[in-house]
Scaffold this motif. Structure first.
Motif, short mmCIF file in Angstrom:
data_model
loop_
_atom_site.label_atom_id
_atom_site.label_comp_id
_atom_site.label_asym_id
_atom_site.label_seq_id
_atom_site.Cartn_x
_atom_site.Cartn_y
_atom_site.Cartn_z
N GLU A 65 0.83 -1.20 0.00
CA GLU A 65 0.00 0.00 0.00
C GLU A 65 0.87 1.25 0.00
O GLU A 65 0.65 2.19 -0.78
N LEU A 66 1.89 1.27 0.88
CA LEU A 66 2.79 2.42 0.98
C LEU A 66 3.61 2.60 -0.30
O LEU A 66 3.89 3.73 -0.71
N ARG A 67 3.94 1.48 -0.94
CA ARG A 67 4.67 1.58 -2.21
C ARG A 67 3.83 2.26 -3.28
O ARG A 67 4.30 3.11 -4.03
N SER A 68 2.54 1.89 -3.34
CA SER A 68 1.66 2.48 -4.35
C SER A 68 1.49 3.98 -4.13
O SER A 68 1.19 4.72 -5.07
N LEU A 69 1.68 4.43 -2.88
CA LEU A 69 1.55 5.85 -2.56
C LEU A 69 2.87 6.61 -2.63
O LEU A 69 2.93 7.80 -2.37
N GLY A 70 3.95 5.88 -2.97
CA GLY A 70 5.24 6.53 -3.15
C GLY A 70 6.07 6.67 -1.89
O GLY A 70 7.08 7.37 -1.89
N TYR A 71 5.70 6.00 -0.80
CA TYR A 71 6.44 6.13 0.46
C TYR A 71 7.62 5.18 0.56
O TYR A 71 8.61 5.49 1.25
N VAL A 72 7.50 3.97 -0.03
CA VAL A 72 8.57 2.98 0.09
C VAL A 72 8.86 2.38 -1.28
O VAL A 72 8.07 2.49 -2.22
N GLU A 73 10.02 1.70 -1.36
CA GLU A 73 10.39 1.01 -2.60
C GLU A 73 11.09 -0.29 -2.23
O GLU A 73 11.63 -0.44 -1.13
N ARG A 74 11.07 -1.26 -3.16
CA ARG A 74 11.72 -2.55 -2.94
C ARG A 74 13.20 -2.43 -3.21
O ARG A 74 13.64 -1.80 -4.15
N HIS A 75 14.01 -3.08 -2.36
CA HIS A 75 15.45 -3.21 -2.55
C HIS A 75 15.79 -4.67 -2.29
O HIS A 75 16.02 -5.07 -1.16
N LYS B 81 12.61 -0.01 1.64
CA LYS B 81 13.32 1.20 2.06
C LYS B 81 12.45 2.42 1.81
O LYS B 81 11.69 2.47 0.85
N LEU B 82 12.59 3.41 2.68
CA LEU B 82 11.87 4.66 2.49
C LEU B 82 12.36 5.38 1.24
O LEU B 82 13.55 5.38 0.93
N THR B 83 11.41 5.99 0.52
CA THR B 83 11.79 6.86 -0.59
C THR B 83 12.21 8.22 -0.04
O THR B 83 11.93 8.57 1.10
N ARG B 84 12.86 9.00 -0.89
CA ARG B 84 13.32 10.32 -0.46
C ARG B 84 12.16 11.21 -0.03
O ARG B 84 12.23 11.93 0.97
N GLN B 85 11.03 11.12 -0.80
CA GLN B 85 9.90 11.98 -0.46
C GLN B 85 9.27 11.62 0.87
O GLN B 85 8.57 12.43 1.48
N ALA B 86 9.52 10.40 1.34
CA ALA B 86 8.91 9.97 2.61
C ALA B 86 9.72 10.41 3.82
O ALA B 86 9.20 10.44 4.93
N MET B 87 11.01 10.73 3.62
CA MET B 87 11.88 10.98 4.75
C MET B 87 11.37 12.10 5.67
O MET B 87 11.28 11.96 6.88
N MET B 88 11.02 13.24 5.07
CA MET B 88 10.56 14.36 5.89
C MET B 88 9.27 14.04 6.62
O MET B 88 9.07 14.41 7.78
N SER B 89 8.38 13.30 5.94
CA SER B 89 7.09 12.95 6.54
C SER B 89 7.28 12.05 7.75
O SER B 89 6.66 12.23 8.79
N VAL B 90 8.19 11.06 7.61
CA VAL B 90 8.43 10.14 8.71
C VAL B 90 9.10 10.87 9.88
O VAL B 90 8.74 10.69 11.04
N ARG B 91 10.09 11.75 9.58
CA ARG B 91 10.76 12.49 10.64
C ARG B 91 9.75 13.37 11.39
O ARG B 91 9.78 13.47 12.63
#
Length: 386
Positions: free
Chosen positions: A355-365, A370-380
């Motif tokens: 679900e979070l991947r579809s919204l751009g928050y995480v990606e597969r490695h 792993k968190l995407t760059r756009q998610a970093m500020m939101s999580v902090r």
């Protein structure tokens, strides 16, 4: 079943017929209605008087099956596997299956602790493509989770893709789900879903028309879908191509007078073409569980008024926010590690991660997330408020 010799004979007769005739065979269903189980079993065993409506070739095939059928052994094998057999008239038998007429099941094999009749009274089918997109898996899991949280039972076919996502979404929300199989319920299929189907049997129900050990075939998948449609108040198609088997379920639901719904997808996606075809007909467009419940539920169960704009993070459910917060800031983490951090199950964590991947928050490695760059500020920002 209990209640003496006649009841026992009826039970054994229906177990026998579940081994001899194919699910959904309307000719055999008419035989049972017109002659009774005992007479149909007698003629199949003795073979002296062929029953009407079949060719000699087909009658010979049924007779060959009848000679090998051992209903007592099937019941013993079923009991050892924790499986029970239900017949029409049993207290647990869902009465709405009568809507199938002569195509209704001869009986049902059931794994799981719950009452099928009670669960079916408040149930919705969520079906769709096996080779679904990430969007389809996300929508199926989210819809199923929302339905489960509202006290609805999610019914699907246990297959890869949308079916599996729907089952996991319901289980992840701590809700109820039923898998309707096209094979013996003691041998989960597909094999890759053995763990999932066993979990459904522990927490929900696994049902089917075929006796222990029987294998699936293409035709059995198709006729299985009529049971999914008949059991439930409505069917939601999440993603489906033009020739998808989930469209068979939706059309069966329409014939039975059940609600039919579909989730829209990209106009350019072939995997949404079948769902869009339904929407051009009698199906109702739905986008979340509240809209499904508004259609199939009791009067007063209305979907909330839509409001906006809102920030993407505000759309996340508490479970998704916990999974997002459990991801490390600078490295990838496996799903089991994320599940421990979020204090949830691995299946729920995987559903939330997609679900979070579809919204751009995480990606597969690789095997991790792993968190995407756009998610970093939101999580902090979220952690700073805790």
């Amino acid at each position: 079943m209990t209640g003496g010799g006649d009841a026992d004979e009826e039970l054994l007769g229906r177990v026998f017929l579940s081994r001899v005739v194919e699910p959904g065979d309307e000719v055999a269903g008419r035989w049972v209605r017109e002659y009774g189980v005992g007479e149909v079993v007698r003629r199949l065993r003795e073979g002296v008087e062929p029953l009407p409506g079949v060719s000699y070739k087909r009658w010979d095939g049924l007779r060959a099956r009848a000679l090998r059928a051992e209903p007592g052994r099937d019941l013993d094998v079923a009991r050892e596997a924790g499986v029970r057999f239900l017949s029409p008239g049993d207290i647990e038998w869902p009465g709405q299956l009568a809507d199938l007429g002569d195509a209704r099941p001869i009986g049902l094999w059931v794994r799981g602790p719950a009452s099928l009749r009670m669960w079916a009274l408040r149930s919705v089918a969520v079906v769709g493509a096996r080779a679904c997109t990430e969007y389809g898996a996300h929508m199926a899991a989210t819809l199923a989770g929302g339905l489960a949280e509202r006290g609805w039972v999610v019914v699907s076919g246990g297959a890869y893709g949308v079916d599996g996502a729907a089952h996991r979404g319901a289980l992840g929300a701590g809700g109820a789900t039923v898998a309707v199989l096209a094979c013996g319920v003691d041998r989960p299929y597909p094999r890759g879903h053995t763990q999932l189907i066993n979990r459904i049997a522990d927490q929900g129900l696994v049902i089917g028309e075929l006796p222990p050990g029987d294998h699936p075939t293409p035709s059995r998948f198709i006729v299985r879908n009529r049971v999914i449609a008949a059991l439930t108040r409505g069917t939601v198609v999440v993603e489906a191509a033009h020739r998808s088997g989930s469209l068979v379920t939706a059309r069966a639901a329409q014939r039975l007078g059940r609600h039919t719904m579909a989730v829209p997808g990209p106009a350019t996606s072939g995997l949404s073409a079948g769902a869009h075809e339904l929407l051009r007909g009698e199906a109702v467009l739905v986008t979340d569980a509240a809209e499904v419940v508004e259609l199939v539920g009791d009067m007063g169960e209305l979907a909330p008024e839509r409001r906006g704009p809102v920030l993407p993070r505000d759309l996340l459910e508490p479970g998704a926010r916990r999974v997002l917060a459990a991801l490390p800031a600078r490295r990838a983490a496996r799903a089991d590690e994320v599940a421990r951090g979020a204090q949830t199950s691995e299946d729920d964590a995987i559903a939330r991660l997609y679900e979070l991947r579809s919204l751009g928050y995480v990606e597969r490695h690789g095997d991790g997330w792993k968190l995407t760059r756009q998610a970093m500020m939101s999580v902090r920002a979220g952690r700073s408020r805790c």
